[in-house]
Design a protein around this motif. Structure first.
Motif, PDB file in Angstrom:
ATOM      1  N   SER A  97       4.016   1.829  -3.067  1.00  0.00           N
ATOM      2  CA  SER A  97       3.629   0.505  -2.563  1.00  0.00           C
ATOM      3  C   SER A  97       4.814  -0.452  -2.433  1.00  0.00           C
ATOM      4  O   SER A  97       4.703  -1.502  -1.807  1.00  0.00           O
ATOM      5  CB  SER A  97       2.545  -0.105  -3.445  1.00  0.00           C
ATOM      6  OG  SER A  97       3.002  -0.193  -4.785  1.00  0.00           O
TER       7      SER A  97
ATOM      8  N   ASN B 191      -0.838   5.695  -7.748  1.00  0.00           N
ATOM      9  CA  ASN B 191      -1.549   4.419  -7.676  1.00  0.00           C
ATOM     10  C   ASN B 191      -1.901   3.924  -9.078  1.00  0.00           C
ATOM     11  O   ASN B 191      -1.741   2.757  -9.382  1.00  0.00           O
ATOM     12  CB  ASN B 191      -2.808   4.565  -6.815  1.00  0.00           C
ATOM     13  CG  ASN B 191      -3.478   3.225  -6.552  1.00  0.00           C
ATOM     14  OD1 ASN B 191      -2.828   2.261  -6.172  1.00  0.00           O
ATOM     15  ND2 ASN B 191      -4.765   3.170  -6.764  1.00  0.00           N
TER      16      ASN B 191
ATOM     17  N   ARG C 111       0.865  -1.190   0.000  1.00  0.00           N
ATOM     18  CA  ARG C 111       0.000   0.000   0.000  1.00  0.00           C
ATOM     19  C   ARG C 111       0.896   1.231   0.000  1.00  0.00           C
ATOM     20  O   ARG C 111       2.010   1.193   0.491  1.00  0.00           O
ATOM     21  CB  ARG C 111      -0.902   0.013   1.240  1.00  0.00           C
ATOM     22  CG  ARG C 111      -1.829  -1.207   1.257  1.00  0.00           C
ATOM     23  CD  ARG C 111      -2.907  -1.105   2.284  1.00  0.00           C
ATOM     24  NE  ARG C 111      -3.849  -0.038   1.936  1.00  0.00           N
ATOM     25  CZ  ARG C 111      -4.763   0.426   2.793  1.00  0.00           C
ATOM     26  NH1 ARG C 111      -4.849  -0.064   4.007  1.00  0.00           N
ATOM     27  NH2 ARG C 111      -5.592   1.383   2.429  1.00  0.00           N
TER      28      ARG C 111
ATOM     29  N   GLU D  10      -7.555  -2.300  -6.343  1.00  0.00           N
ATOM     30  CA  GLU D  10      -8.138  -3.308  -5.445  1.00  0.00           C
ATOM     31  C   GLU D  10      -9.395  -3.863  -6.041  1.00  0.00           C
ATOM     32  O   GLU D  10     -10.073  -3.256  -6.804  1.00  0.00           O
ATOM     33  CB  GLU D  10      -8.436  -2.656  -4.092  1.00  0.00           C
ATOM     34  CG  GLU D  10      -7.142  -2.314  -3.405  1.00  0.00           C
ATOM     35  CD  GLU D  10      -7.297  -2.084  -1.918  1.00  0.00           C
ATOM     36  OE1 GLU D  10      -8.281  -2.572  -1.330  1.00  0.00           O
ATOM     37  OE2 GLU D  10      -6.447  -1.421  -1.350  1.00  0.00           O
TER      38      GLU D  10
ATOM     39  N   ASN E  49      -5.516   3.167  -2.497  1.00  0.00           N
ATOM     40  CA  ASN E  49      -4.605   2.208  -1.869  1.00  0.00           C
ATOM     41  C   ASN E  49      -3.538   2.908  -1.016  1.00  0.00           C
ATOM     42  O   ASN E  49      -2.368   2.544  -1.026  1.00  0.00           O
ATOM     43  CB  ASN E  49      -3.934   1.337  -2.947  1.00  0.00           C
ATOM     44  CG  ASN E  49      -3.218   0.128  -2.350  1.00  0.00           C
ATOM     45  OD1 ASN E  49      -3.668  -0.445  -1.370  1.00  0.00           O
ATOM     46  ND2 ASN E  49      -2.102  -0.242  -2.940  1.00  0.00           N
TER      47      ASN E  49
END
Length: 162
Positions: free
Chosen positions: A127, A155, A30, A162, A63
């Motif tokens: 992430s 992201n 994340r 997700e 995220n």
């Protein structure tokens, strides 16, 4: 040693509100926003925290975990979080471990006197655990929205969905 853009952020564990601790390696996968603020329950810090609070759903959709941090003790952080209904952890960094890692302790002037304090700063970790972006000497107005837009773009570019 302090962090730099494009480099992995060293793993850390920090005391946080809710009788918990935050460990960076446990959040891997994340994105992470850490915003450092000078002092809990002061006007600018309250506004900044509220701006992140009000956008938390959008950060989560991108995220992204949001963390606030200052040198305040855990009780001050708990009170600040409860009073402002913050929906993310606040880190108590009394030993300045994180402050030093992110190099946010600066010489500041207040009422003509110099003292060391936190320069309002925000960091976006991707992430993979690498520092993707930093904001230093932050002005509160519009800041959380700018961080959100950067987190959303990051992201999308890493393909994390997700």
């Amino acid at each position: 040693m302090s962090v730099s853009i494009g480099q992995p952020v060293p793993d850390f564990t920090a005391l946080a509100t809710g009788d918990t601790s935050v460990t960076l390696s446990e959040i891997k996968g994340r994105q992470v926003v850490i915003f450092f603020y000078p002092k809990a329950s002061t006007p600018g810090c309250t506004t900044e925290g509220g701006d992140f609070r009000d956008r938390l759903e959008e950060f989560e959709a991108a995220n992204t975990v949001v963390l606030g941090a200052s040198r305040d003790g855990i009780r001050a952080q708990e009170n600040f979080k409860a009073k402002q209904a913050f929906n993310f952890p606040l880190i108590s960094d009394k030993e300045e471990t994180l402050c030093r890692l992110f190099d946010v302790i600066k010489l500041k002037k207040m009422y003509g006197k110099e003292h060391l304090g936190i320069e309002r700063s925000t960091f976006l970790i991707d992430s993979e655990g690498k520092l993707a972006h930093e904001w230093r000497g932050v002005k509160v107005k519009g800041h959380a929205q700018e961080v959100l837009e950067r987190a959303q773009a990051l992201n999308k570019s890493t393909g994390d969905t997700e």
